[in-house]
Write a protein that holds these residues in place. Structure first.
Motif, PDB file in Angstrom:
ATOM      1  N   ALA A  90      -8.462 -15.602  23.172  1.00  0.00           N
ATOM      2  CA  ALA A  90      -9.461 -14.765  23.850  1.00  0.00           C
ATOM      3  C   ALA A  90     -10.875 -15.245  23.535  1.00  0.00           C
ATOM      4  N   LEU A  91     -11.119 -15.595  22.288  1.00  0.00           N
ATOM      5  CA  LEU A  91     -12.445 -16.080  21.889  1.00  0.00           C
ATOM      6  C   LEU A  91     -12.765 -17.397  22.586  1.00  0.00           C
ATOM      7  N   ARG A  92     -11.808 -18.319  22.593  1.00  0.00           N
ATOM      8  CA  ARG A  92     -12.029 -19.607  23.267  1.00  0.00           C
ATOM      9  C   ARG A  92     -12.243 -19.405  24.753  1.00  0.00           C
ATOM     10  N   HIS A  93     -11.487 -18.501  25.366  1.00  0.00           N
ATOM     11  CA  HIS A  93     -11.616 -18.222  26.792  1.00  0.00           C
ATOM     12  C   HIS A  93     -13.024 -17.706  27.113  1.00  0.00           C
ATOM     13  N   VAL A 147       0.502 -13.739  12.860  1.00  0.00           N
ATOM     14  CA  VAL A 147       0.151 -15.042  13.424  1.00  0.00           C
ATOM     15  C   VAL A 147      -0.058 -14.917  14.931  1.00  0.00           C
ATOM     16  N   ARG A 148       0.812 -14.180  15.608  1.00  0.00           N
ATOM     17  CA  ARG A 148       0.652 -14.002  17.057  1.00  0.00           C
ATOM     18  C   ARG A 148      -0.666 -13.301  17.399  1.00  0.00           C
ATOM     19  N   ARG A 149      -1.016 -12.250  16.626  1.00  0.00           N
ATOM     20  CA  ARG A 149      -2.289 -11.554  16.880  1.00  0.00           C
ATOM     21  C   ARG A 149      -3.461 -12.511  16.677  1.00  0.00           C
ATOM     22  N   LEU A 150      -3.388 -13.347  15.659  1.00  0.00           N
ATOM     23  CA  LEU A 150      -4.449 -14.313  15.398  1.00  0.00           C
ATOM     24  C   LEU A 150      -4.533 -15.327  16.532  1.00  0.00           C
ATOM     25  N   GLU A 151      -3.391 -15.795  17.017  1.00  0.00           N
ATOM     26  CA  GLU A 151      -3.383 -16.727  18.142  1.00  0.00           C
ATOM     27  C   GLU A 151      -3.993 -16.089  19.379  1.00  0.00           C
ATOM     28  N   TYR A 158     -13.590  -9.166  10.809  1.00  0.00           N
ATOM     29  CA  TYR A 158     -12.727  -8.090  10.325  1.00  0.00           C
ATOM     30  C   TYR A 158     -11.486  -7.963  11.197  1.00  0.00           C
ATOM     31  N   GLY A 159     -10.356  -7.746  10.544  1.00  0.00           N
ATOM     32  CA  GLY A 159      -9.099  -7.513  11.243  1.00  0.00           C
ATOM     33  C   GLY A 159      -8.764  -6.040  11.209  1.00  0.00           C
ATOM     34  N   ASP A 160      -7.570  -5.716  11.656  1.00  0.00           N
ATOM     35  CA  ASP A 160      -7.105  -4.336  11.619  1.00  0.00           C
ATOM     36  C   ASP A 160      -6.999  -3.877  10.172  1.00  0.00           C
ATOM     37  N   SER A 161      -7.359  -2.623   9.935  1.00  0.00           N
ATOM     38  CA  SER A 161      -7.199  -2.093   8.583  1.00  0.00           C
ATOM     39  C   SER A 161      -5.707  -1.936   8.290  1.00  0.00           C
ATOM     40  N   LEU A 162      -5.379  -1.932   6.998  1.00  0.00           N
ATOM     41  CA  LEU A 162      -3.991  -1.770   6.568  1.00  0.00           C
ATOM     42  C   LEU A 162      -3.821  -0.387   5.971  1.00  0.00           C
ATOM     43  N   HIS A 163      -2.633   0.176   6.146  1.00  0.00           N
ATOM     44  CA  HIS A 163      -2.335   1.559   5.775  1.00  0.00           C
ATOM     45  C   HIS A 163      -1.089   1.617   4.903  1.00  0.00           C
ATOM     46  N   ILE A 196       0.848  -1.185   0.000  1.00  0.00           N
ATOM     47  CA  ILE A 196       0.000   0.000   0.000  1.00  0.00           C
ATOM     48  C   ILE A 196       0.886   1.238   0.000  1.00  0.00           C
ATOM     49  N   ILE A 197       0.716   2.057  -1.030  1.00  0.00           N
ATOM     50  CA  ILE A 197       1.448   3.324  -1.123  1.00  0.00           C
ATOM     51  C   ILE A 197       0.617   4.435  -0.503  1.00  0.00           C
ATOM     52  N   ASP A 198      -0.638   4.525  -0.920  1.00  0.00           N
ATOM     53  CA  ASP A 198      -1.570   5.531  -0.403  1.00  0.00           C
ATOM     54  C   ASP A 198      -2.919   4.869  -0.183  1.00  0.00           C
ATOM     55  N   GLY A 199      -3.626   5.324   0.850  1.00  0.00           N
ATOM     56  CA  GLY A 199      -4.970   4.837   1.108  1.00  0.00           C
ATOM     57  C   GLY A 199      -5.017   3.827   2.236  1.00  0.00           C
ATOM     58  N   ARG A 200      -6.217   3.279   2.417  1.00  0.00           N
ATOM     59  CA  ARG A 200      -6.460   2.343   3.516  1.00  0.00           C
ATOM     60  C   ARG A 200      -7.371   1.235   3.022  1.00  0.00           C
ATOM     61  N   VAL A 201      -7.117   0.000   3.484  1.00  0.00           N
ATOM     62  CA  VAL A 201      -7.944  -1.143   3.091  1.00  0.00           C
ATOM     63  C   VAL A 201      -8.446  -1.869   4.333  1.00  0.00           C
ATOM     64  N   SER A 202      -9.594  -2.531   4.185  1.00  0.00           N
ATOM     65  CA  SER A 202     -10.117  -3.371   5.257  1.00  0.00           C
ATOM     66  C   SER A 202      -9.748  -4.819   4.968  1.00  0.00           C
ATOM     67  N   VAL A 203      -9.670  -5.607   6.034  1.00  0.00           N
ATOM     68  CA  VAL A 203      -9.302  -7.011   5.941  1.00  0.00           C
ATOM     69  C   VAL A 203     -10.413  -7.830   6.572  1.00  0.00           C
ATOM     70  N   GLU A 204     -11.017  -8.728   5.797  1.00  0.00           N
ATOM     71  CA  GLU A 204     -12.064  -9.597   6.321  1.00  0.00           C
ATOM     72  C   GLU A 204     -11.669 -11.047   6.090  1.00  0.00           C
ATOM     73  N   THR A 205     -11.600 -11.812   7.194  1.00  0.00           N
ATOM     74  CA  THR A 205     -11.282 -13.227   7.124  1.00  0.00           C
ATOM     75  C   THR A 205     -12.517 -14.022   7.542  1.00  0.00           C
ATOM     76  N   GLN A 206     -12.367 -15.332   7.623  1.00  0.00           N
ATOM     77  CA  GLN A 206     -13.490 -16.182   8.025  1.00  0.00           C
ATOM     78  C   GLN A 206     -13.976 -15.864   9.428  1.00  0.00           C
TER      79      GLN A 206
END
Length: 172
Positions: free
Chosen positions: A164-167, A155-159, A92-97, A79-89
């Motif tokens: 947290a979700l399982r807890h 990967v660490r953020r996903l873990e 939504y994750g953190d947006s990318l910049h 990404i050079i300019d702008g912002r994108v959203s990230v959606e997984t199964q």
């Protein structure tokens, strides 16, 4: 529709075409954009020029789906300019910049895209196609190390999110 040389068409508001941006002088413009990306901050001028030589700049309007989860992927995006959203199964994750990248996983493991990436704003992207991706990694080992650090953090953020979700689920 113009494709960004990826496995699936991009879909935007009114099916607006994503367009390659004409550049003059192209390599110098791309080098200037690369120099702004934190991932490339330690690259030499020669490395930046080599990366610029195998990349292209693509612009897409807000609302454009840049990659679709489950589709094959043939491109890696910075990404050079702008912002994108990230959606997984799992949501939504953190947006990318600017300075962030996406699309590398499909090129590394040959599996379909793991996320749908959508332009939240108009975006300008530096794109490296599959045919050049491995050459890029072979020619810039420091870049590989930096990419591995970013991938490890993801990967660490996903873990952590999974834990947290399982807890929370075990408490109910």
């Amino acid at each position: 529709m113009d494709l960004p040389r990826d496995g699936s068409p991009l879909h935007g508001p009114g099916d607006v075409d994503v367009r390659d941006v004409p550049l003059a002088p192209s390599t110098d413009t791309r080098v200037a954009h690369l120099a702004r990306v934190s991932l490339f901050s330690d690259c030499t001028d020669d490395e930046l020029r080599r990366i610029a030589d195998i990349s292209r700049i693509v612009e897409a309007p807000a609302g454009t789906i840049l990659t679709k989860a489950g589709a094959s992927g043939d491109s890696f995006f910075f990404i050079i300019d702008g912002r994108v959203s990230v959606e997984t199964q799992i949501g939504y994750g953190d947006s990318l910049h600017p300075g962030d990248f996406f699309g590398e996983m499909s090129l590394l493991d040959g599996e379909p895209r793991s996320a749908t990436i959508t332009a939240m704003t108009d975006v300008r992207l530096l794109v490296v196609d599959r045919s050049h991706f491995w050459r890029l990694l072979n020619e810039t080992p420091d870049l590989v190390r930096r990419m591995l650090v970013v991938l490890s953090r993801r990967v660490r953020r996903l873990e952590q999110a999974t834990y947290a979700l399982r807890h929370r689920m075990n408490q109910t």
